[in-house]
Structure formats: C-alpha cells, structure tokens
Scaffold this active site. Structure first.
Site, short mmCIF file in Angstrom:
data_model
loop_
_atom_site.label_atom_id
_atom_site.label_comp_id
_atom_site.label_asym_id
_atom_site.label_seq_id
_atom_site.Cartn_x
_atom_site.Cartn_y
_atom_site.Cartn_z
N LYS A 230 0.76 -1.24 -0.08
CA LYS A 230 0.15 -0.03 -0.01
C LYS A 230 1.02 1.34 -0.11
CE LYS A 230 -1.71 -1.41 3.95
NZ LYS A 230 -2.41 -1.58 5.15
N THR A 263 -7.89 10.05 7.58
CA THR A 263 -7.30 9.05 7.02
C THR A 263 -6.88 7.54 8.19
OG1 THR A 263 -5.12 9.59 7.24
CG2 THR A 263 -6.33 10.02 5.33
N GLY A 265 -6.97 4.54 9.80
CA GLY A 265 -7.84 3.37 10.02
C GLY A 265 -8.11 2.89 8.34
N THR A 266 -7.10 3.68 7.18
CA THR A 266 -7.44 3.15 5.81
C THR A 266 -7.07 1.55 5.91
OG1 THR A 266 -5.52 4.54 5.87
CG2 THR A 266 -7.36 5.62 4.90
N GLY A 267 -5.73 1.31 6.54
CA GLY A 267 -5.24 0.03 6.25
C GLY A 267 -6.15 -1.03 6.72
N CYS A 268 -6.82 -0.84 7.98
CA CYS A 268 -7.64 -1.90 8.42
C CYS A 268 -8.91 -1.94 7.44
CB CYS A 268 -8.11 -1.40 9.90
SG CYS A 268 -6.72 -1.19 11.04
#
Ligand SMILES: Nc1ncnc2c1ncn2[C@@H]1O[C@H](COP(=O)(O)OP(=O)(O)O)[C@@H](O)[C@H]1O
Ligand SMILES: Cc1ncc(COP(=O)(O)O)c(N)n1
Ligand SMILES: [Mg+2]
Length: 553
Positions: A230, A263, A265-268
């Site tokens: 990512k 932004t 928490g975008t990864g989770c």
C-alpha cells in the site's frame, strides 16, 4: 503444514453455483452451496443459479486490536464489513487507548483468552474468511495458525500491522521473524503499508513505485499467494498508488489522493473490505479493486467529519450518503476487455423494426456483444424502468455488464451495472457520489483534456467519438481516427470508439492499435438491421481478426 481450501482464489474464472457435492472438494463442505463469480475466458455465457434455501451469510472473522477512538482496529473492521453487507465476528488480541493524537496505552490480552475466543467463533459460526490485524505476540500468531489448522477457512487476509498511521508501534520487531516464516506463507494476501514492507524486508528504502514493485516480489517469495504493497504514505506520488502482485502479474492500482486529515484506519478498512468481498465470492483481484475504491469513496465522503483535535481523524464507513452500495447482485468488477463489442440500443430503431428492448438486448448478446447500454431517449419512465429491470436480469444471466445512458435514477432503480454520461449530462463526480464505488461509469469524450478530467472525476472508461459521421446523433462533431488516437494516448482509463462504426470500417479502428483502445461501440450497425444477432456476430468475428498489438504512439 496445512493448506487453506482456496477454491475461489484458484478458480476466479469460473462462475456458476457449485455445491460441495458437485465439487467433491475436501474442506469445502462447511461452506454449503457457494455462489462463485465467474467468467469464461471466451464466451461469457454461463447460467448463474441460486440455491436460496442453502444460501449462506458471508462471514469474516477479524483477529485484531481494539481502538478506543474506533477509527482503526476491530472497530474499523466491524464497520467496514457492515458497510459491505458482510457479517463480522471478532477476536480481540489487545485493547489500545487511542485517539486522533496517537496511541496512549496498549494492554495485550492473555493468550488463553485469544485461544478461547478463536475456538468459540471458529467451532460454531462457519467463518468464510479470517482477517488479521494487530497480532502483538509470537505465541498469538502460533495460536491463530493452530486454530486455523483445526478449523480451515476459505481465505486468510493478513494485514501485518506493526506501526499505526500516527507512527506508534503496535507490534515490535521481535514478531518479524514469525510473520516472515509462519504467517506469510499461510496468507492468501498480505497487505503491508510502506513502513511494514520495509520492516519485513530488513529495513529497505521505499521511495518509488518501482521500489514498491520489487518489494512486492520479494514479499511474494516469502510465500503469500498475493501481495498488496500500500502506497498511502508514498511521498513522491500525488496519486494513492498500491502495487498488487499475484506471483505472475503486477497491477498498479491508482486513485487520486484525497486531501483529508481523516485517514486513520485506512489500512484496516482496506483489508477488511478485501476479506468481505472474498467472503461474498469475489476473485482476489476484484476484491482488491473494490476495496481500494471503497476506501477512496469513504475518504472523499468523510472529508468534512470533524472529530478530535489531533492530526488524524477517523472516517465514516457508512458514507455520508446512505445508499445500498453493498446490495448489488452484480458479482463482477469491470474489466477493460468488456468494452470489446459494446451494443448501444436506440428506441427509434427498435420502434422501426418492431422490437422490444429486451429482444434487442437478447439478440445482441446472442451475437457476441460483451457489454450493453440502454440509450432510450424517449418513452415513459415507468415503462423504461420495467424494460431495464428485465434487461438487467438477461445480462446478469450471461455475465454481461448493463449500463444505462444518462438516467442515474433508472440505473439505481433497476440495479444496473453502471451509467454512461455525456459532457453535458450529470457530472461524473456527482454520478459517483450517487451510485457508489461499485458501479461502472463511462463518459463521452472528444478531447484529451476531457479524457483526463473523466479519469480524475472517477470514471471507469471513455467512449470517444464520433469517429465517423453518424445519423444517430444530431450535430455531433466528428473527431476522426486522429482524434480518437489523441484521446486514447492521453487517457488513463480504457477507451471504446463510437460513432458511425460498422462492418466496413471497424477493422480500420481496431488496427489503430493504440494503447487504451479496447473495442468499438455500435448502434445502427447492429440495431438498424433485420437480424441483430447475425450482424453482431459478423462484427464480433471481424473485431477478433483485427486485434493487433497495441502501441504507445
Ligand atoms: N489520502 C488518500 N487518498 C486516497 N487513498 C488513500 C489515501 N491514503 C491512503 N489511501 C489508500 O488507503 C489504503 C491504505 O493505505 P495506507 O494508508 O498506505 O495503509 P495503512 O493505513 O496501513 O498505513 C491504500 O489503498 C491507500 O492507497
Ligand atoms: C488497534 C489498531 N490496529 C491497527 C491500527 C492501524 O491503523 P491504520 O490503519 O491507520 O494504519 C491501529 N491504529 N490500531
Ligand atoms: Mg494509513
């Protein structure tokens, strides 16, 4: 060692309903009858049947940490799955005290508790996909892998959470070896951010997209079936670029970078959405594409949220506009090759030949159309909606996308696969806000400037023309083959040529061989004819003969 029964991932190309009896696959029984999405490479003409009595609720289990601020971790996973229409159960590994300023405290749960939670859920609740986030100890990773050995699931999505977006450490470097040697080889996909990618690869520098590609390859060598590096934090890129690698092909998944502080928490969220799509039956690439678009959409819709005083705020997974973004029965993400032979209906022609819209659509599909658009400029809305619903049903049976020209309301009401708009119709960004991240949006463009704007606004493809003069559209400026070439070269999304294309000139268009040109769209050439199926078939054959290698200039 154990293997995950990875039926969906191994066979993303086949779409029909398989029951466990039909497949005879070990380990598949627990899922009951699963509807698998599918495309046959040449003919997309499989019947999708639905065993509704035996329909199973898609179920993701997240094994992750709690975030008191509820932007990331378990809370993000629950919200993302709910937004995507998938049930989510939870195994909590740690309780963090977090807010928009950062992480203030971490309490790791006992290993016994984690083992007990895993057993409770996995032994009873028929989980489809497990998604992992914060795994703060080596023993916890081992407990998880042991549980999965005992209760195999369809796929494992690993988000190797180590550092939060705020820069706080959530799993220390001592876990790295266990991640590399034990967890990654079991993963169907691993989704590290740049810092996690660097840590997993011994501290390498990642500054460019080319660095991300090499890193994706190196991570793939550690054993996961798919890798998504990512690039949310890639400083050198004005777009948000992620690199997907499946061991064979690289995909550069690019979206515009949303300017927002929200932004956290975008990864989770991305990993949970991938898990949710897999649980619904998507192939891995489709799941990743939908998840990326979902994250982009929620970031865009949540720009105005104002929670907390810190640098990073949470976003609204449910989207500001509450729409049924997850209820679409469409199972397939748009592929550029869908544009190969695009049949666009015309109400006047149907009237002239005494055909219903549904008969016209059936015949075009029979002849080999790969995508259909209903362009009905006259007639009553109620009547049009009923025909559109019938056409959606026909197209879905054949796995052919159906788009509606201009009428976003009709597209939503009949749950079409998308909308095609012109330059003076509703703006693309507004259409996207209304139809959500899953739907296909096409835009008519005559110039490179319009093509770039269409991409920036979130369109999926461009219809470019009129290439040749046509009677279908009054006062339409012809751009010729040169104009088409210019649009294709400037475009960042696939292009379909339109305007006066027929059996006599389609070869010329395809032989331009220019990058992004995926096919031709036709109206009169198939619908202003006595036998629609036959004309479509002839055109299909001609296009197949005309496919040439694409060039950049
Ligand atoms: N400002 C942004 N605009 C659009 N997409 C973003 C933005 N920031 C992150 N993303 C996307 O969100 C997803 C999560 O990426 P990233 O932030 O790198 O991971 P993590 O949250 O694990 O650090 C990726 O698909 C990335 O491209
Ligand atoms: C409990 C927990 N798990 C994961 C993250 C990662 O957050 P992000 O997705 O913003 O990197 C987090 N901040 N807290
Ligand atoms: Mg992030």
């Amino acid at each position: 060692m154990f293997t995950f029964p990875n039926f969906l991932i191994d066979y993303p190309q086949i779409c029909t309903t398989f029951s466990s009896k039909q497949t005879g696959r070990q380990g598949f029984d627990q899922f009951g009858a699963l509807t698998l999405k599918a495309i046959m490479p040449e003919e997309k003409s499989l019947t999708i049947t639905n065993d509704s009595n035996n329909k199973k609720t898609p179920h993701v289990l997240t094994v992750a940490g709690s975030d008191s601020g509820a932007g990331a971790g378990i809370q993000a996973d629950l919200k993302a799955c709910a937004a995507r229409g998938v049930y989510c159960s939870t195994v909590i590994t740690a309780v963090t005290a977090q807010n928009t300023l950062g992480v203030q405290d971490v309490s790791i749960l006992s290993e016994e508790s984690v083992a007990a939670q895993l057993k409770s859920v996995l032994s009873d609740m028929r989980v489809d996909v497990v998604k992992t986030g914060m795994l703060p100890s080596i023993t916890m990773v081992k407990i998880l892998l042991d549980s999965l050995k005992q209760y195999p699931v369809q796929a494992l999505v690993v988000d190797p959470v180590m550092v939060s977006t705020s820069g706080d450490v959530l799993a220390g470097p001592s876990i790295l070896d266990t991640f590399r040697k034990d967890l990654l080889p079991m993963a169907d996909i691993v989704t590290p951010n740049l810092k996690e990618t660097s840590a997993l690869l011994g501290g390498i520098q990642l500054e460019t997209i080319s660095d991300m590609r090499s890193a994706a390859k190196s991570l793939h060598d550690m054993g996961p079936r798919n890798v998504l590096v990512k690039g949310g934090d890639l400083p050198s890129s004005s777009d948000a670029v992620d690199i997907f690698f499946n061991g064979k092909d690289f995909y550069e998944l690019r979206s515009s970078r949303i300017q927002t502080r929200n932004t956290h928490g975008t990864g989770c969220t991305l990993a949970s959405c991938i898990a949710a799509e897999l649980a619904k039956g998507s192939s891995m690439l489709s799941a990743v594409k939908v998840a990326k678009r979902y994250v982009e959409s929620v970031l865009e819709y949540s720009k105005s949220i104002n929670i907390g005083n810190g640098a990073q705020g949470p976003f609204d997974h449910g989207l500001k506009l509450k729409r049924s973004v997850c209820n679409s029965s469409r199972m397939q993400v748009f592929e550029p090759s869908d544009l190969f032979l695009y049949a666009v209906t015309d109400s006047k022609m149907n009237k002239k030949w005494g055909r219903s819209i549904t008969d016209a659509v059936k015949a075009a599909i029979e002849g080999g159309a790969t995508i259909v658009q209903l362009r009905e400029k006259e007639g009553e809305t109620g009547e049009f909606l009923e025909s559109a619903k019938a056409c959606v049903e026909i197209c879905r049976l054949h796995n052919i996308p159906l788009l509606i020209n201009d009428r976003v309301d009709i597209a939503l009401a009949c749950d079409a696969d998308g909308v095609h708009v012109g330059q003076s119709d509703m703006p693309v960004a507004t259409v996207r806000a209304l139809v959500g991240p899953d739907k296909i949006i096409g835009v008519s463009c005559k110039t490179p400037e319009q093509a770039l704007k269409a991409w920036g606004d979130g369109a999926d493809y461009i219809g470019s023309g009129g290439v040749f003069p046509t009677n279908t559209k009054a006062n339409n400026r012809t751009i010729g083959l040169d104009g088409l070439r210019d649009v294709c070269l400037a475009s960042k999304i696939p292009v379909v040529a339109i305007g006066g294309i027929n059996l006599g000139n389609a070869k010329e268009v395809m032989e331009l061989g220019v990058v992004n040109l995926e096919g031709v769209a036709v109206v009169s050439a198939v619908f202003d004819r006595e036998c629609v199926a036959e004309e479509t078939r002839k055109l299909h054959d001609l296009l197949k003969e005309s496919v040439v290698e694409k060039v950049m200039v």
